[in-house]
Design a protein around this motif. Structure first.
Motif, PDB file in Angstrom:
ATOM      1  N   VAL A 103       0.841  -1.199   0.000  1.00 55.62           N
ATOM      2  CA  VAL A 103       0.000   0.000   0.000  1.00 55.62           C
ATOM      3  C   VAL A 103       0.879   1.254   0.000  1.00 55.62           C
ATOM      4  N   VAL A 104       1.963   1.219   0.768  1.00 54.44           N
ATOM      5  CA  VAL A 104       2.890   2.353   0.805  1.00 54.44           C
ATOM      6  C   VAL A 104       3.534   2.554  -0.564  1.00 54.44           C
ATOM      7  N   LEU A 105       3.945   1.467  -1.202  1.00 52.41           N
ATOM      8  CA  LEU A 105       4.658   1.549  -2.491  1.00 52.41           C
ATOM      9  C   LEU A 105       3.741   1.736  -3.689  1.00 52.41           C
ATOM     10  N   GLU A 126      -4.461 -12.693   0.390  1.00 46.89           N
ATOM     11  CA  GLU A 126      -3.817 -11.394   0.541  1.00 46.89           C
ATOM     12  C   GLU A 126      -4.194 -10.468  -0.617  1.00 46.89           C
ATOM     13  N   ARG A 127      -4.299 -11.018  -1.822  1.00 47.03           N
ATOM     14  CA  ARG A 127      -4.714 -10.202  -2.971  1.00 47.03           C
ATOM     15  C   ARG A 127      -6.124  -9.677  -2.789  1.00 47.03           C
ATOM     16  N   MET A 128      -6.995 -10.507  -2.238  1.00 42.86           N
ATOM     17  CA  MET A 128      -8.369 -10.058  -1.982  1.00 42.86           C
ATOM     18  C   MET A 128      -8.366  -8.921  -0.954  1.00 42.86           C
ATOM     19  N   MET A 131      -7.219  -5.850  -2.823  1.00 38.35           N
ATOM     20  CA  MET A 131      -8.271  -5.326  -3.705  1.00 38.35           C
ATOM     21  C   MET A 131      -9.353  -4.627  -2.907  1.00 38.35           C
ATOM     22  N   HIS A 132      -9.671  -5.166  -1.743  1.00 41.81           N
ATOM     23  CA  HIS A 132     -10.659  -4.505  -0.885  1.00 41.81           C
ATOM     24  C   HIS A 132     -10.125  -3.161  -0.400  1.00 41.81           C
ATOM     25  N   ARG A 133      -8.847  -3.109  -0.098  1.00 43.86           N
ATOM     26  CA  ARG A 133      -8.247  -1.884   0.447  1.00 43.86           C
ATOM     27  C   ARG A 133      -7.982  -0.826  -0.612  1.00 43.86           C
ATOM     28  N   LEU A 134      -7.450  -1.239  -1.789  1.00 36.21           N
ATOM     29  CA  LEU A 134      -7.080  -0.276  -2.830  1.00 36.21           C
ATOM     30  C   LEU A 134      -8.104  -0.164  -3.952  1.00 36.21           C
ATOM     31  N   SER A 138      -8.168  -0.145  -9.461  1.00 32.61           N
ATOM     32  CA  SER A 138      -6.796   0.355  -9.400  1.00 32.61           C
ATOM     33  C   SER A 138      -5.771  -0.759  -9.554  1.00 32.61           C
ATOM     34  N   LEU A 139      -6.112  -1.993  -9.214  1.00 32.72           N
ATOM     35  CA  LEU A 139      -5.181  -3.114  -9.338  1.00 32.72           C
ATOM     36  C   LEU A 139      -5.381  -3.920 -10.627  1.00 32.72           C
TER      37      LEU A 139
END
Length: 166
Positions: A103-105, A126-128, A131-134, A138-139
């Protein structure tokens, strides 16, 4: 195409820098901030990771939090290629820290078309979470749409991805 790059020189002991949350540095002049070499955070990360291999989970958690703190500061000054982001992500063993590092990068990755390279570091769970976070949109890489998709069409981002797929 080789341009001058910023060179980070530590003006103090790296461990003292992390402990005090202050880092004295000298910077070289740069025309472009995209790094063309492997991303290393010098003695700070190297010494922490070397010692952390022998540490307990709690100690590893503290080390990775320190690296994340340092990464948050340094990422604001540089752009990264996806392959460099992968090398940074591989430093993290704890899932939540690896996600936080991405998320930082994320906004600092200069070659968005290769974002899939960085996403391969993550498990499907982790990808899910990413995707929920960003956000799915966007991904999503329309040039490389391979993969399995489970989309909720009532969510705008996911509906937009579905429209691109169809």
């Amino acid at each position: 195409m080789v341009e001058q790059m910023q060179k980070l020189q530590f003006a103090q002991n790296p461990e003292e820098a992390l402990a005090s949350s202050k880092l004295n540095m000298k910077w070289g002049i740069a025309k472009k901030k995209v790094l063309k070499q492997a991303v290393t955070f010098g003695d700070v990360v190297g010494s922490l990771l070397t010692r952390s291999k022998k540490q307990s989970t709690a100690e590893r958690h503290a080390v990775e939090k320190s690296i994340l703190k340092f990464l948050r500061v340094e990422a604001t000054k540089h752009y990264f290629e996806a392959a460099q982001a992968v090398r940074v992500l591989q430093m993290f063993q704890i899932s939540q820290h690896r996600i936080e590092a991405f998320v930082v990068l994320f906004s600092r990755i200069s070659d968005e078309e290769n974002m899939d390279v960085a996403l391969k570091c993550f498990s499907s769970e982790e990808r899910m979470r990413l995707m929920h976070r960003l956000g799915y949109l966007s991904l999503f890489n329309p040039m490389k749409p391979d993969g399995h998709y489970q989309l909720d069409l009532s969510v705008f981002d996911q509906r937009a991805v579905a429209e691109m797929l169809v």
